[in-house]
Design an enzyme around this catalytic site. Sequence first.
Site: not given
Length: 335
Positions: A193, A250, A283
């Site tokens: 995601k 997200t 990330e």
Amino acid sequence: MQENIGVIGAGSWGTTLADLLAKKGHNVTLWAYEPELVEEMTQTRSNSLFLPGISLSPELKFTNVLQEAVAGKTVLLFVVPSQVTRSVIKSALPFISGSALIVSASKGIELDTLKTVSQIYEEILPQELSANFSALSGPSFAREVAQEMPTAVAVASGRQDVAKHVQHTFTTRFFRVYTNDDVTGVELGGAIKNVIAIAAGISDGLGFGHNTRAALITRGLAEMTRLGRAMGAQTATFAGLAGIGDLVLTCTGDLSRNRSVGIKLGEGRRLAEILGEMRMVAEGVKTTESAYNLASRLKVEMPITEKVYQVLYKDKPAREAVLELMTRDLKAEDF
């Protein structure tokens, strides 16, 4: 039941979860890599680096010594960037009780080995500890949880008793935890995601609208699901909190670091410059490379991931990447 809990990693999410657990009445020690951050949190009961403006529980303890956070704990929550998970676990292992429950809230795929976080733990931990592993993931911005806004997440474990124990340990009146038995699916949802969120941010930065974002989210879900199936995950997991739930959050939320990186890329800024301005880890930047390589190894079609990789690492212009996605060979909709 009160637990003795060690939380490893004092970024925004680790600090938030440590505070949540301490306010619930557990005995919690939070480990931070930075000595100056430990000193600040001890003196001010706040984490101005990663969670500014949030008052932390007066019962929460802080340390820079890994052994103090790990030894004698009944539950260990690891919330460190996925690319340093291996080294942190190796350092912590000599101090971990053989009966401790291991909870991972890290989201990513290791770049060198292309292993998920659970695969890293399985490689390093002895069998009795590996059986106590669970992964916590789902749509949860740290600041909103810290502000006690209603949030739902999932915890996945190969053992139902472990998942239920973690569920009861973490659940509060505003933080609801569902159990799941698909560790691989929950982990991949949390990792991929972030890649799709960068794509959604690029779209926003280019000035495209809601249609484009909706298409990216939906086709991103298809990529996530295809990769998951290739790795043995359950398709249904990606329709849940750790899949579409976290993906929507997200890709659309203003608090998303990965979407923010994408927006700046879409506006024409360079990746090195963007990352140089960030204190917290996005990330998705490194996960894009590992996901691209993993998809290539498994021969899984992930065109959005491929284009994000080219924008991040091959200097492909963002607008050109979108045009190439839209002009690919026509096909039936699949998942």
